[in-house]
Write an enzyme that holds these catalytic residues in place. Structure first.
Site, mmCIF file in Angstrom:
data_model
loop_
_atom_site.group_PDB
_atom_site.id
_atom_site.type_symbol
_atom_site.label_atom_id
_atom_site.label_comp_id
_atom_site.label_asym_id
_atom_site.label_seq_id
_atom_site.Cartn_x
_atom_site.Cartn_y
_atom_site.Cartn_z
ATOM 1 N N GLU A 5 -5.648 -7.239 6.870
ATOM 2 C CA GLU A 5 -4.230 -7.543 7.082
ATOM 3 C C GLU A 5 -4.017 -7.778 8.573
ATOM 4 O OE1 GLU A 5 -3.099 -4.950 3.135
ATOM 5 O OE2 GLU A 5 -2.154 -4.411 5.028
ATOM 6 N N HIS A 33 1.751 -3.708 7.685
ATOM 7 C CA HIS A 33 0.816 -4.282 6.704
ATOM 8 C C HIS A 33 1.202 -5.713 6.357
ATOM 9 C CE1 HIS A 33 -1.187 -0.502 5.141
ATOM 10 N NE2 HIS A 33 -0.247 -0.016 5.934
ATOM 11 N N GLU A 62 5.757 -4.246 5.181
ATOM 12 C CA GLU A 62 4.966 -5.395 4.723
ATOM 13 C C GLU A 62 5.571 -6.637 5.361
ATOM 14 O OE1 GLU A 62 2.319 -5.230 2.809
ATOM 15 O OE2 GLU A 62 2.428 -3.206 1.950
ATOM 16 N N HIS A 82 -5.414 -1.451 6.586
ATOM 17 C CA HIS A 82 -6.206 -2.317 5.696
ATOM 18 C C HIS A 82 -6.798 -3.424 6.571
ATOM 19 C CE1 HIS A 82 -3.452 -0.775 2.297
ATOM 20 N NE2 HIS A 82 -4.620 -0.159 2.240
HETATM 21 ZN ZN LIG Z 1 -1.900 -2.935 3.510
#
Ligand SMILES: [Zn+2]
Length: 350
Positions: free
Chosen positions: A70, A165, A229, A67
């Site tokens: 990020e 992420h 994350e 992404h």
């Molecule tokens: Zn992500």
């Protein structure tokens, strides 16, 4: 750009991310050897393979920027990679560094057209076919990862893919991991220990196949695969990298044979969740009934209205049910939120 030119620039600056962002659509294959004997091969924009002179028994993919907005994981991986390229970090393991979506990184957006992390395990080629940059990229990334694992020396080896992420919203637990569905296989004790060393002791255990990069790694490559994350998404240069120090140190140690700050697995040290239900957006009327600043893993009382769609209301059904990844802006037909609940892994780890 010619391969010779590319190598010259890479050797001068020792900054592959910079080259990637300057050439977000393509870089030609090029290879050279560092003075310490490490082989460096550029496979594509954002894709660089590092093979130490004597490789250990792990094949490790470090992925970031799937992404584009990020940025913290991109900065973290770029720093590790630049140290490798500058000869300051001597690898003991084969490593493939991936910066997933360079055009989206340049634009400062999550995606240009398609959510890259919903396109793996062949989803890139499903209706309407490979017709966006992200679909093409997902297909290529699969090929590179398969090649990386298949080209490994013979013998008993450990395959790993960590896809890093940051989340759209804050989280009750700043760092957390999505552990893809293993089709009934036990969860890995060693991997739980490593994740905790990264500062991520909250783990969401999935129970269904997915179109994510980490599920592809687990299912199609027989690797330990994880979506990690690391915190909240912020623009380049605005990350407080001290918040990622544990993760940076753990990855540095992992790829260079350093001492890992792990402790023996004990379920009590973790917050473990499983998915209870997935709520999809089915019409444009889809609405969330809580504020934008409500954090991932927040719980509400039974009966609280969480979301509504045309003709449907979604309420909390059981005590302890928590929300995760709510995003009303997803395309119609896609997952808009997951509802999770605490779970135990007793008897299911080894
Ligand atoms: Zn992500």
């Amino acid at each position: 750009m010619k391969p010779e030119e590319l190598l010259q620039q890479l050797q001068q600056a020792a900054d592959f991310l910079k080259l990637t962002l300057a050439h977000p659509d393509f870089l030609p294959f090029a290879s050279y050897q560092l003075e310490n004997g490490t082989d460096i091969q550029i496979w594509d924009t954002g894709v660089i393979y590092c093979q130490p002179k004597q490789s250990g028994q792990q094949d490790i993919v470090l992925s970031s920027g799937v992404h584009g907005n990020e940025t913290a994981p991109v900065e973290l991986c770029s720093e590790l990679l630049n140290d490798v390229l500058a000869g300051k970090l001597l690898l003991t393991e084969r490593v493939l560094f991936l910066f997933g979506n360079p055009p989206a990184m340049n634009a400062g957006v999550r995606e240009i057209q398609d959510n890259l992390n919903r396109l793996f395990s062949g989803h890139h080629s499903k209706e309407p076919g490979v017709q966006s940059a992200e679909r093409e990229r997902a297909k290529k990334l699969e090929t590179y990862v398969l090649k990386f694992f298949e080209d490994a020396p013979q013998g008993l080896r450990e395959r790993k893919l960590y896809d890093l992420h940051t989340a759209i919203r804050g989280s009750r637990f700043e760092k957390f991991v999505v552990y893809p569905f293993l089709h009934g296989k036990n969860w890995s004790k060693n991997q739980f220990e490593f994740l905790k060393a990264c500062g991520a002791n909250t783990v969401l255990l999935m129970q269904t196949p997915a179109s994510t990069f980490s599920y592809f790694a687990a299912q199609s490559c027989n690797a330990h695969g994880f979506t990690i994350e690391l915190g909240k998404a912020r623009p380049f240069g605005q990350n407080d990298m001290s918040r990622f120090a544990d993760a940076a140190a753990a990855f540095r140690a992992l790829i260079s044979g350093g001492e890992l700050a792990t402790t023996e697995f004990n379920e009590a040290d973790f917050n473990l969740y499983e998915v209870r239900r997935s709520i999809d957006k089915t019409t444009e009327a889809f609405t969330l009934h809580f504020a934008d600043n409500i954090e991932n893993f927040t719980t509400f009382g039974v009966g609280t209205l969480l979301a509504s769609d045309e003709g449907v209301e979604y309420k909390v059904e059981v005590e302890g049910e928590a929300i995760i990844f709510p995003n009303p802006k997803v395309a119609i037909g896609q997952r808009a939120m997951l509802m999770v609940k605490p779970v135990s892994v007793t008897g299911k780890v080894s």
